[in-house]
Design an enzyme around this catalytic site. Sequence first.
Site, PDB file in Angstrom:
ATOM      1  CG  PHE A  48      -3.567  15.190   1.792  1.00  0.00           C
ATOM      2  CD1 PHE A  48      -4.364  14.425   2.145  1.00  0.00           C
ATOM      3  CD2 PHE A  48      -3.445  15.362   0.183  1.00  0.00           C
ATOM      4  CE1 PHE A  48      -5.241  13.827   1.278  1.00  0.00           C
ATOM      5  CE2 PHE A  48      -3.283  14.594  -0.674  1.00  0.00           C
ATOM      6  CZ  PHE A  48      -4.626  13.865   0.310  1.00  0.00           C
TER       7      PHE A  48
ATOM      8  CD  GLU B 254      -3.494   0.828   0.651  1.00  0.00           C
ATOM      9  OE1 GLU B 254      -2.377   1.981  -0.381  1.00  0.00           O
ATOM     10  OE2 GLU B 254      -4.194   1.102   0.803  1.00  0.00           O
TER      11      GLU B 254
HETATM   12  P1  IMP Z   1      -7.276   4.658   4.696  1.00  0.00           P
HETATM   13  O1  IMP Z   1      -8.203   3.814   4.528  1.00  0.00           O
HETATM   14  O2  IMP Z   1      -8.129   5.503   5.577  1.00  0.00           O
HETATM   15  O3  IMP Z   1      -6.224   3.983   5.532  1.00  0.00           O
HETATM   16  O4  IMP Z   1      -7.462   5.809   3.582  1.00  0.00           O
HETATM   17  C1  IMP Z   1      -5.977   4.975   2.867  1.00  0.00           C
HETATM   18  C2  IMP Z   1      -5.827   5.148   1.517  1.00  0.00           C
HETATM   19  O5  IMP Z   1      -6.395   7.471   1.662  1.00  0.00           O
HETATM   20  C3  IMP Z   1      -4.636   5.741   0.979  1.00  0.00           C
HETATM   21  O6  IMP Z   1      -4.381   4.057   0.461  1.00  0.00           O
HETATM   22  C4  IMP Z   1      -4.256   6.686   0.061  1.00  0.00           C
HETATM   23  O7  IMP Z   1      -4.886   6.502  -1.204  1.00  0.00           O
HETATM   24  C5  IMP Z   1      -5.682   7.629   0.239  1.00  0.00           C
HETATM   25  N1  IMP Z   1      -4.583   8.687   1.360  1.00  0.00           N
HETATM   26  C6  IMP Z   1      -5.514   9.159   2.807  1.00  0.00           C
HETATM   27  N2  IMP Z   1      -3.742   9.914   3.103  1.00  0.00           N
HETATM   28  C7  IMP Z   1      -3.022  10.043   2.275  1.00  0.00           C
HETATM   29  C8  IMP Z   1      -2.470  11.269   1.565  1.00  0.00           C
HETATM   30  O8  IMP Z   1      -1.842  11.865   2.711  1.00  0.00           O
HETATM   31  N3  IMP Z   1      -2.002  11.658   0.670  1.00  0.00           N
HETATM   32  C9  IMP Z   1      -2.552  11.443  -0.377  1.00  0.00           C
HETATM   33  N4  IMP Z   1      -3.455   9.849  -0.541  1.00  0.00           N
HETATM   34  C10 IMP Z   1      -4.315   9.321   1.160  1.00  0.00           C
HETATM   35 MG    MG Z   2      -4.183   4.312  -1.846  1.00  0.00          MG
END
Ligand code: IMP
Ligand code: MG
Length: 174
Positions: free
Chosen positions: A151, A98
């Site tokens: 971010f 990931e």
């Molecule tokens: P989760 O399901 O909340 O763990 O989100 C994970 C997904 O959100 C990652 O695979 C990313 O695609 C996206 N994501 C989370 N934080 C960021 C960031 O800071 N930049 C870009 N994508 C992010």
């Molecule tokens: Mg992702």
Amino acid sequence: MSELREVFSREEIQTTISQLAAKINHHYQDCSEPVVAVCVLKGAVVFFSDLIRNLRFDLEVDFVRLASYGKETFRGEKVIFSKDMEIPIADKHVLIVEDIVDTGTTVNYLARVLATRRPKSVKICTLVQKLARREIQLNVDFYGFELDRGFIVGYGLDFAEQYRNLPNICELVE
Ligand code: IMP
Ligand code: MG
């Protein structure tokens, strides 16, 4: 307009990946059959291509793409596959690759679904893990960087499909 501030340089990313790969190589060193490395599209693709070239055991590669519906939906059940794997994983070791684990929802869903296919093991590797918003009890087996806020974009990571081609990782600041 947003501004970009470098968080991890190209060099730092490569150093971190070789250290991370060393741990993964150690973990799978006695594995007698190929491990299936699964890239989570699209964000992990750049990391994946650098990581696998540092892995020194037999490997098969595959790709999945997950889509999540509206942030307002109740967590957990909002993720679906928009592209599934092609390689059967029964009786194989699986390494999920990931880009970022943030709340943990996406990778937790993926690991749960893959586990139903009776693999020998499922491990999770992420380039970046954010701990501040973690909502799910989740074991990330291998990670490159930890980040507590912001971010980030670049090196495969996007904001509205932009910035994936940056060679370094930057914070997007307003
Ligand atoms: P989760 O399901 O909340 O763990 O989100 C994970 C997904 O959100 C990652 O695979 C990313 O695609 C996206 N994501 C989370 N934080 C960021 C960031 O800071 N930049 C870009 N994508 C992010
Ligand atoms: Mg992702």
